[in-house]
Structures are given as C-alpha cells and as structure tokens.
Write a protein that holds these residues in place. Structure first.
Motif, PDB file in Angstrom:
ATOM      1  N   VAL A  10       0.840  -1.197   0.000  1.00  0.00           N
ATOM      2  CA  VAL A  10       0.000   0.000   0.000  1.00  0.00           C
ATOM      3  C   VAL A  10       0.878   1.252   0.000  1.00  0.00           C
ATOM      4  O   VAL A  10       0.650   2.178  -0.785  1.00  0.00           O
ATOM      5  CB  VAL A  10      -0.973  -0.005   1.210  1.00  0.00           C
ATOM      6  CG1 VAL A  10      -1.693   1.318   1.331  1.00  0.00           C
ATOM      7  CG2 VAL A  10      -1.978  -1.148   1.078  1.00  0.00           C
ATOM      8  N   ASN A  11       1.911   1.239   0.848  1.00  0.00           N
ATOM      9  CA  ASN A  11       2.799   2.406   0.917  1.00  0.00           C
ATOM     10  C   ASN A  11       3.544   2.622  -0.396  1.00  0.00           C
ATOM     11  O   ASN A  11       3.744   3.763  -0.821  1.00  0.00           O
ATOM     12  CB  ASN A  11       3.791   2.262   2.068  1.00  0.00           C
ATOM     13  CG  ASN A  11       3.149   2.500   3.409  1.00  0.00           C
ATOM     14  OD1 ASN A  11       2.052   3.057   3.498  1.00  0.00           O
ATOM     15  ND2 ASN A  11       3.798   2.063   4.472  1.00  0.00           N
ATOM     16  N   LYS A  12       3.936   1.528  -1.056  1.00  0.00           N
ATOM     17  CA  LYS A  12       4.631   1.629  -2.344  1.00  0.00           C
ATOM     18  C   LYS A  12       3.722   2.295  -3.379  1.00  0.00           C
ATOM     19  O   LYS A  12       4.141   3.214  -4.093  1.00  0.00           O
ATOM     20  CB  LYS A  12       5.044   0.233  -2.814  1.00  0.00           C
ATOM     21  CG  LYS A  12       5.674   0.190  -4.196  1.00  0.00           C
ATOM     22  CD  LYS A  12       5.903  -1.261  -4.625  1.00  0.00           C
ATOM     23  CE  LYS A  12       6.362  -1.369  -6.032  1.00  0.00           C
ATOM     24  NZ  LYS A  12       5.312  -1.261  -7.026  1.00  0.00           N
ATOM     25  N   TYR A  13       2.479   1.845  -3.446  1.00  0.00           N
ATOM     26  CA  TYR A  13       1.540   2.425  -4.404  1.00  0.00           C
ATOM     27  C   TYR A  13       1.220   3.884  -4.062  1.00  0.00           C
ATOM     28  O   TYR A  13       1.064   4.715  -4.961  1.00  0.00           O
ATOM     29  CB  TYR A  13       0.252   1.606  -4.475  1.00  0.00           C
ATOM     30  CG  TYR A  13       0.449   0.239  -5.092  1.00  0.00           C
ATOM     31  CD1 TYR A  13       1.176   0.062  -6.266  1.00  0.00           C
ATOM     32  CD2 TYR A  13      -0.099  -0.886  -4.501  1.00  0.00           C
ATOM     33  CE1 TYR A  13       1.355  -1.188  -6.829  1.00  0.00           C
ATOM     34  CE2 TYR A  13       0.072  -2.149  -5.055  1.00  0.00           C
ATOM     35  CZ  TYR A  13       0.802  -2.297  -6.217  1.00  0.00           C
ATOM     36  OH  TYR A  13       0.969  -3.536  -6.770  1.00  0.00           O
ATOM     37  N   LEU A  14       1.134   4.186  -2.792  1.00  0.00           N
ATOM     38  CA  LEU A  14       0.886   5.572  -2.386  1.00  0.00           C
ATOM     39  C   LEU A  14       2.049   6.470  -2.804  1.00  0.00           C
ATOM     40  O   LEU A  14       1.832   7.573  -3.322  1.00  0.00           O
ATOM     41  CB  LEU A  14       0.650   5.665  -0.876  1.00  0.00           C
ATOM     42  CG  LEU A  14      -0.705   5.187  -0.391  1.00  0.00           C
ATOM     43  CD1 LEU A  14      -0.729   5.083   1.133  1.00  0.00           C
ATOM     44  CD2 LEU A  14      -1.805   6.126  -0.867  1.00  0.00           C
ATOM     45  N   ASP A  15       3.274   5.996  -2.585  1.00  0.00           N
ATOM     46  CA  ASP A  15       4.453   6.774  -2.993  1.00  0.00           C
ATOM     47  C   ASP A  15       4.463   7.018  -4.501  1.00  0.00           C
ATOM     48  O   ASP A  15       4.752   8.128  -4.958  1.00  0.00           O
ATOM     49  CB  ASP A  15       5.744   6.057  -2.580  1.00  0.00           C
ATOM     50  CG  ASP A  15       5.998   6.111  -1.082  1.00  0.00           C
ATOM     51  OD1 ASP A  15       5.452   7.022  -0.410  1.00  0.00           O
ATOM     52  OD2 ASP A  15       6.739   5.229  -0.575  1.00  0.00           O
ATOM     53  N   LEU A  63      -6.892  -5.992   1.710  1.00  0.00           N
ATOM     54  CA  LEU A  63      -6.658  -5.791   3.143  1.00  0.00           C
ATOM     55  C   LEU A  63      -7.979  -5.805   3.915  1.00  0.00           C
ATOM     56  O   LEU A  63      -8.078  -6.413   4.983  1.00  0.00           O
ATOM     57  CB  LEU A  63      -5.923  -4.462   3.369  1.00  0.00           C
ATOM     58  CG  LEU A  63      -5.502  -4.119   4.786  1.00  0.00           C
ATOM     59  CD1 LEU A  63      -4.509  -5.148   5.323  1.00  0.00           C
ATOM     60  CD2 LEU A  63      -4.886  -2.727   4.834  1.00  0.00           C
ATOM     61  N   ALA A  64      -8.986  -5.173   3.364  1.00  0.00           N
ATOM     62  CA  ALA A  64     -10.291  -5.140   4.021  1.00  0.00           C
ATOM     63  C   ALA A  64     -10.913  -6.535   4.079  1.00  0.00           C
ATOM     64  O   ALA A  64     -11.525  -6.911   5.084  1.00  0.00           O
ATOM     65  CB  ALA A  64     -11.216  -4.174   3.292  1.00  0.00           C
ATOM     66  N   GLY A  87     -14.816  -7.161   8.969  1.00  0.00           N
ATOM     67  CA  GLY A  87     -15.431  -6.684  10.203  1.00  0.00           C
ATOM     68  C   GLY A  87     -14.638  -5.597  10.908  1.00  0.00           C
ATOM     69  O   GLY A  87     -15.121  -4.995  11.855  1.00  0.00           O
ATOM     70  N   LYS A  88     -13.420  -5.346  10.465  1.00  0.00           N
ATOM     71  CA  LYS A  88     -12.604  -4.306  11.091  1.00  0.00           C
ATOM     72  C   LYS A  88     -12.630  -3.050  10.229  1.00  0.00           C
ATOM     73  O   LYS A  88     -12.737  -3.110   9.010  1.00  0.00           O
ATOM     74  CB  LYS A  88     -11.159  -4.779  11.271  1.00  0.00           C
ATOM     75  CG  LYS A  88     -11.013  -5.898  12.284  1.00  0.00           C
ATOM     76  CD  LYS A  88      -9.564  -6.239  12.495  1.00  0.00           C
ATOM     77  CE  LYS A  88      -9.439  -7.376  13.493  1.00  0.00           C
ATOM     78  NZ  LYS A  88      -8.049  -7.791  13.674  1.00  0.00           N
ATOM     79  N   LEU A 103      -4.687   0.499   8.984  1.00  0.00           N
ATOM     80  CA  LEU A 103      -3.586   1.225   8.352  1.00  0.00           C
ATOM     81  C   LEU A 103      -2.654   1.806   9.404  1.00  0.00           C
ATOM     82  O   LEU A 103      -3.092   2.326  10.436  1.00  0.00           O
ATOM     83  CB  LEU A 103      -4.129   2.335   7.460  1.00  0.00           C
ATOM     84  CG  LEU A 103      -5.053   1.889   6.321  1.00  0.00           C
ATOM     85  CD1 LEU A 103      -5.606   3.101   5.589  1.00  0.00           C
ATOM     86  CD2 LEU A 103      -4.342   0.954   5.363  1.00  0.00           C
ATOM     87  N   SER A 104      -1.378   1.765   9.105  1.00  0.00           N
ATOM     88  CA  SER A 104      -0.383   2.330  10.027  1.00  0.00           C
ATOM     89  C   SER A 104      -0.433   3.854   9.977  1.00  0.00           C
ATOM     90  O   SER A 104      -1.025   4.444   9.068  1.00  0.00           O
ATOM     91  CB  SER A 104       1.016   1.854   9.638  1.00  0.00           C
ATOM     92  OG  SER A 104       1.406   2.419   8.397  1.00  0.00           O
TER      93      SER A 104
END
Length: 145
Positions: free
Chosen positions: A2-7, A63-64, A69-70, A76-77
């Motif tokens: 997720v962080n890689k794609y966000l970057d 991830l979801a 249920g969360k 997410l960090s």
C-alpha cells in the motif's frame, strides 16, 4: 505494498502538477514550444496514475477482505495514513493548478477569438456555413483594415 503504491501515486501527481505549472508559465510567456511534449508527458503520467490507483484500490480491498469486520482506518499504520493525507494534498494541488491552467487557456482563447472577430468581422449565427460557398479561397484570408 500500500505504501509503495501511495508513494508512486504521489510522485505521479507531483510530476503532473509541475508540468501543468510549467505550462501556465509558458502561456504567460506566449511560448508554445513545449506544448506537444508536455501533452504527451501528461497523458503518460495520467495513464500511470490510473494504473497505480487501480493497484492501490485492489490492495486496500484485499486488506479489508482479509480483516473482515474491522475498520480499514484501524488497519492502516500511521505512516500509511500520513501518505493518504499527502496523496489528498497532491490531488488538491493538481486541481488548483488545473483550474489556473484552464483560466489561462480561456483568456488566450478569448484573445484570439477577439482578434479573429476584428479581422474578419463579427460572424452571425451560421454565417460560415451560409457564406462559405460564396467566398473564394483568395478572399477568405483577407483582413479588414
């Protein structure tokens, strides 16, 4: 991931914003020399961003599903949430740059429309199609002085 794609997404948006700001500067200088190249670069960056965003969306859905249920926000960090905020800010910066670019383009269009109107006279509705057959090719480009 997720962080890689966000970057990647943030980098692509920042590049798009930089090119758009350069285009605004070029409009102010009446410099069209980079227009074609910038258009190609922006098209490529938009395509890359769309691909990156799809991959990011897929990772978030995965991830979801893995943590049914969360709340996704709880999964997410802090670093990821910060990058999501940075992505949002980059999108807002691009929106602002695109708005300014559109205003500049409209000003230039209005300027050229007024020049054409002064040179060829103010056209009436459907004047071009009605009079195109009557005007010879050599008379078409004559300007009124």
């Amino acid at each position: 991931m997720v962080n890689k794609y966000l970057d990647e997404a943030i980098g692509e948006l920042k590049k798009l914003t930089a090119i758009t700001n350069k285009d605004i500067e070029n409009i102010r200088k009446a410099d069209a020399s980079e227009l074609d190249e910038h258009t190609k670069q922006k098209d490529a960056l938009i395509s890359e961003f769309e691909t990156t965003k799809r991959a990011l969306d897929a990772e978030l859905v995965k991830l979801a599903k893995e943590n049914a249920g969360k709340n996704l926000g709880d999964l997410l960090s802090g670093e990821t949430r910060a990058k999501l905020s940075e992505l949002r800010a980059a999108l807002q910066d691009l929106k602002k740059a695109n708005k300014q670019y559109a205003k500049s383009v409209i000003v230039v269009k209005d300027f050229y429309d007024s020049l054409v109107s002064q040179m060829l006279g103010k056209p009436e509705a459907n004047e071009y199609s009605a009079n195109a057959r009557k005007t010879s090719a050599k008379d078409f480009y004559k300007a009124r002085i």
